[in-house]
Design an enzyme around this catalytic site. Structure first.
Site, PDB file in Angstrom:
ATOM      1  N   HIS A 100      -7.287  -6.052   0.262  1.00 15.32           N
ATOM      2  CA  HIS A 100      -6.209  -5.153   0.329  1.00 15.32           C
ATOM      3  C   HIS A 100      -4.948  -5.821   1.094  1.00 15.32           C
ATOM      4  O   HIS A 100      -3.869  -5.711   0.572  1.00 15.32           O
ATOM      5  CB  HIS A 100      -6.733  -3.896   0.836  1.00 15.32           C
ATOM      6  CG  HIS A 100      -5.506  -2.768   0.697  1.00 15.32           C
ATOM      7  ND1 HIS A 100      -4.770  -2.332  -0.562  1.00 15.32           N
ATOM      8  CD2 HIS A 100      -4.866  -2.078   1.914  1.00 15.32           C
ATOM      9  CE1 HIS A 100      -4.184  -1.509   0.020  1.00 15.32           C
ATOM     10  NE2 HIS A 100      -4.008  -1.403   1.384  1.00 15.32           N
ATOM     11  N   ASP A 157      -9.920  -5.051  -3.956  1.00 11.93           N
ATOM     12  CA  ASP A 157      -9.386  -4.291  -3.025  1.00 11.93           C
ATOM     13  C   ASP A 157     -10.206  -3.189  -2.613  1.00 11.93           C
ATOM     14  O   ASP A 157     -10.527  -2.480  -3.566  1.00 11.93           O
ATOM     15  CB  ASP A 157      -8.057  -3.725  -3.619  1.00 11.93           C
ATOM     16  CG  ASP A 157      -7.105  -3.174  -2.562  1.00 11.93           C
ATOM     17  OD1 ASP A 157      -7.669  -2.334  -2.009  1.00 11.93           O
ATOM     18  OD2 ASP A 157      -6.067  -2.913  -2.849  1.00 11.93           O
ATOM     19  N   SER A 209       0.863  -1.316   0.142  1.00 12.11           N
ATOM     20  CA  SER A 209       0.025   0.011  -0.105  1.00 12.11           C
ATOM     21  C   SER A 209       0.952   1.318   0.025  1.00 12.11           C
ATOM     22  O   SER A 209       1.641   1.324  -0.969  1.00 12.11           O
ATOM     23  CB  SER A 209      -0.945  -0.119   1.344  1.00 12.11           C
ATOM     24  OG  SER A 209      -2.011   0.856   1.126  1.00 12.11           O
TER      25      SER A 209
END
Length: 267
Positions: free
Chosen positions: A224, A194, A93
């Site tokens: 995610h 996600d 991320s």
């Protein structure tokens, strides 16, 4: 404030190939610890730092910003370079965005980049409202634990501090501008399902980097935080294969019976 149990940084001294792992926004090393242990068990030197303001309470993040988070991973990378002949950077991320900028700025000192569901920008109302709303509200609903696997959870804040989010917004713009300077081999793994980072972020990253050796892998069974999800083993195996291809002889399979976590110590 004391660090939450499980959020501690992880370090392992292995061979001459090092890997720096960067965790995500409001998250902690816990989300990447299984990956770190997998790499450590294969004789790789691993650094997984705790970013400033993370791993304690969300209020501590309010007084930190992207300069603090980037400085921490930059320091860790420089330390790895002093101990290792070859270095890779990786992240989840926001950690992916940190890893990509490290690759852009350190050039040939980074041999390859591995990112999982990398973030590239703010979307929706947030990107326009943050400059004002952050002065009216201290925090909003958290983004941790977007995971499909039952009973698996991420150790992250249940609130997003808005001053920190505004700083992240600024960082995304900066990091996006640096993407053409990324020339290293790139392994990008992303989840079609996600709920935190949309596919557009990965698409933009792939469209802007200058890397010619690019591998994109879809994580069909995960959300995610894929490093704690159904596709975690695939992420770990693909990353080791990527490292082994670019740095032959650097990966040593663990002795039978040691399992995925090997003898790594950390946390």
């Amino acid at each position: 404030m004391s660090v939450l149990p499980g959020a501690e940084p992880f370090r392992h001294e292995g061979g001459e190939t090092g890997v720096l792992l960067c965790h995500g926004f409001t998250g902690s090393p816990q989300s990447l610890r299984p990956w770190a242990r997998y790499l450590a068990a294969r004789d790789l030197t691993v650094a997984l730092p705790l970013l400033p303001g993370h791993g304690t309470r969300w209020q501590d993040m309010q007084v930190t910003g992207w300069q603090d988070w980037y400085a921490e991973v930059d320091r860790e990378l420089r330390s790895l370079r002093e101990r290792c002949a070859r270095v890779f950077v990786a992240g989840l991320s926001m950690g992916g965005a940190l890893a990509l900028r490290l690759a852009a700025k350190h050039g040939d000192a980074v041999l390859g980049v591995m990112v999982v569901n990398p973030a590239n920008r703010m979307h929706g109302v947030a990107q326009h409202a943050l400059p004002v709303v952050r002065h009216l509200l201290p925090a909003t609903k958290g983004i941790a634990s977007d995971i499909a696997k039952p009973l698996s959870s991420e150790l992250g804040y249940d609130r997003v501090p808005l001053h920190a989010a505004h700083s992240l917004r600024s960082y995304f713009r900066l990091a996006d501008g640096d993407l053409p300077q990324v020339t290293q081999p790139l392994l990008l793994l992303r989840s079609p399902q996600d709920h935190v980072v949309p596919p557009a972020d990965s698409a933009r990253i792939l469209g802007r980097v200058s890397s010619t050796d690019v591998t994109e892998i879809l994580l069909e069974q995960s959300y995610h935080v894929a490093t704690l999800d159904h596709d975690a083993d695939r992420i770990f195996a693909e990353s080791v294969a990527f490292i082994g291809r670019l740095a032959p002889g650097s990966v040593r399979e663990p002795e039978p019976g040691l399992g995925k976590e090997g003898t790594a110590a950390g946390g």
